[in-house]
Design a protein around this motif. Structure first.
Motif, PDB file in Angstrom:
ATOM      1  N   TYR A 144     -32.359   2.344 -29.386  1.00 16.76           N
ATOM      2  CA  TYR A 144     -32.929   3.053 -28.236  1.00 16.76           C
ATOM      3  C   TYR A 144     -33.396   4.435 -28.696  1.00 16.76           C
ATOM      4  N   LEU A 145     -34.642   4.726 -28.394  1.00 20.46           N
ATOM      5  CA  LEU A 145     -35.267   5.983 -28.802  1.00 20.46           C
ATOM      6  C   LEU A 145     -35.572   6.834 -27.580  1.00 20.46           C
ATOM      7  N   CYS A 146     -35.305   8.121 -27.694  1.00 20.71           N
ATOM      8  CA  CYS A 146     -35.752   9.040 -26.655  1.00 20.71           C
ATOM      9  C   CYS A 146     -36.955   9.810 -27.189  1.00 20.71           C
ATOM     10  N   ALA A 147     -37.762  10.317 -26.268  1.00 18.77           N
ATOM     11  CA  ALA A 147     -38.923  11.119 -26.657  1.00 18.77           C
ATOM     12  C   ALA A 147     -39.192  12.130 -25.557  1.00 18.77           C
ATOM     13  N   MET A 148     -39.747  13.269 -25.928  1.00 23.13           N
ATOM     14  CA  MET A 148     -39.973  14.302 -24.928  1.00 23.13           C
ATOM     15  C   MET A 148     -41.103  15.230 -25.341  1.00 23.13           C
ATOM     16  N   SER A 149     -41.671  15.906 -24.327  1.00 21.39           N
ATOM     17  CA  SER A 149     -42.822  16.764 -24.591  1.00 21.39           C
ATOM     18  C   SER A 149     -42.905  17.876 -23.559  1.00 21.39           C
ATOM     19  N   VAL A 150     -43.634  18.900 -23.918  1.00 20.46           N
ATOM     20  CA  VAL A 150     -43.885  20.010 -23.005  1.00 20.46           C
ATOM     21  C   VAL A 150     -44.842  19.585 -21.909  1.00 20.46           C
ATOM     22  N   GLY A 151     -45.883  18.865 -22.298  1.00 16.76           N
ATOM     23  CA  GLY A 151     -46.889  18.429 -21.341  1.00 16.76           C
ATOM     24  C   GLY A 151     -47.227  16.971 -21.568  1.00 16.76           C
ATOM     25  N   ASN A 202     -50.431  16.146 -25.406  1.00 18.84           N
ATOM     26  CA  ASN A 202     -49.349  16.894 -26.037  1.00 18.84           C
ATOM     27  C   ASN A 202     -48.562  16.001 -26.972  1.00 18.84           C
ATOM     28  N   LYS A 203     -47.975  16.620 -27.967  1.00 19.79           N
ATOM     29  CA  LYS A 203     -47.162  15.886 -28.919  1.00 19.79           C
ATOM     30  C   LYS A 203     -45.807  15.568 -28.306  1.00 19.79           C
ATOM     31  N   GLN A 247     -52.517   9.575 -19.341  1.00 18.43           N
ATOM     32  CA  GLN A 247     -51.722  10.618 -18.723  1.00 18.43           C
ATOM     33  C   GLN A 247     -50.888  10.050 -17.591  1.00 18.43           C
ATOM     34  N   GLY A 248     -49.649  10.447 -17.540  1.00 19.42           N
ATOM     35  CA  GLY A 248     -48.769   9.989 -16.472  1.00 19.42           C
ATOM     36  C   GLY A 248     -47.996   8.738 -16.802  1.00 19.42           C
ATOM     37  N   SER A 249     -48.133   8.236 -18.008  1.00 16.74           N
ATOM     38  CA  SER A 249     -47.376   7.054 -18.415  1.00 16.74           C
ATOM     39  C   SER A 249     -46.999   7.186 -19.874  1.00 16.74           C
TER      40      SER A 249
END
Lengths: 112, 111
Positions: free
Chosen positions: A87-94, A98-99, B96-98
């Motif tokens: 299970y992988l999590c991922a996150m971004s500013v926008g 955005n990366k 965007q949004g997904s």
């Protein structure tokens, strides 16, 4: 310091258990969060996509974001052997080109 | 519905040889396309992304290049492979949004 930290596991649980998978992050500006399931030698499959804080539920899966603690979680209820995967999590500013920063993944093994 | 195709599934190439991995998307137009690499025990590393034909942005300076000759086609290339290029390469598209939709991946081993 890595942008996203994730315990690699493996995490081994009996069938039917509630599983908690977690990620911590360092950038307080992150607002978009994703969870992926990846079976061996396959591409990641999107499980949850969330924005900002709070909970989101989809079937047996619940995603939780605590921005004050910079901590996100994925809960799996009534775990099944078919949930055995990384299970992988991922996150971004926008979310507009955005990366996204990915964790290295937690390997889960659900024993029958 | 949108689908993403990626090939080949596995590839073993000698050091110094060229590389070409192809990705195509169906069911959408003008998608944002991405190439990621996943090394063993590590997270996904963004290599390139493209917002349109001929438009490529590179995230990591390296031995690889990308091209987008058609709206729904994204190609990852190298003129001379290095041992360090070994890994699991994933093509993805996103709106965007997904979240990202990933292809099935190419496992590249450079020997």
């Amino acid at each position: 310091q890595k942008e996203v930290e994730q315990d690699p596991g493996p995490l081994s649980v009996p069938e039917g258990a509630i599983v908690s998978l977690n990620c911590t992050y360092s950038n307080s500006a992150f607002q978009y969060f994703m969870w992926y399931r990846q079976y061996s030698r396959k591409g990641p499959e999107l499980l949850m996509y969330t924005y900002s804080s709070g909970n989101k539920e989809d079937g047996r899966f619940t995603a939780q974001v605590d921005k004050s603690s910079k901590y996100i979680s994925l809960f799996i209820r009534d775990s099944q052997p078919s949930d055995s995967a990384t299970y992988l999590c991922a996150m971004s500013v926008g979310d507009n080109f955005n990366k996204f920063y990915f964790g290295s993944g937690t390997k889960l093994n659900v024993k029958p | 519905s949108q689908t993403i195709h990626q090939w080949p599934a596995t590839l073993v190439q000698p050091v110094g040889s060229p590389l070409s991995l192809e990705c195509t998307v169906e069911g959408t137009s003008n998608p944002n396309l991405y190439w990621y690499r996943q090394a063993a025990g590590r997270g996904l590393q963004l290599l390139f992304y493209s917002v349109g034909i001929g438009q490529i942005s590179s995230e990591v300076p390296q031995n690889l290049s990308a091209s987008r000759p058609q709206d729904r086609q994204f190609i990852l290339s190298s003129k001379k492979l290095l041992l360090s290029d070994s890994g699991f390469y994933l093509c993805a598209w996103k709106q965007q949004g997904s979240g990202y939709t990933f292809g099935s991946g190419t496992r590249l081993t450079v020997v």
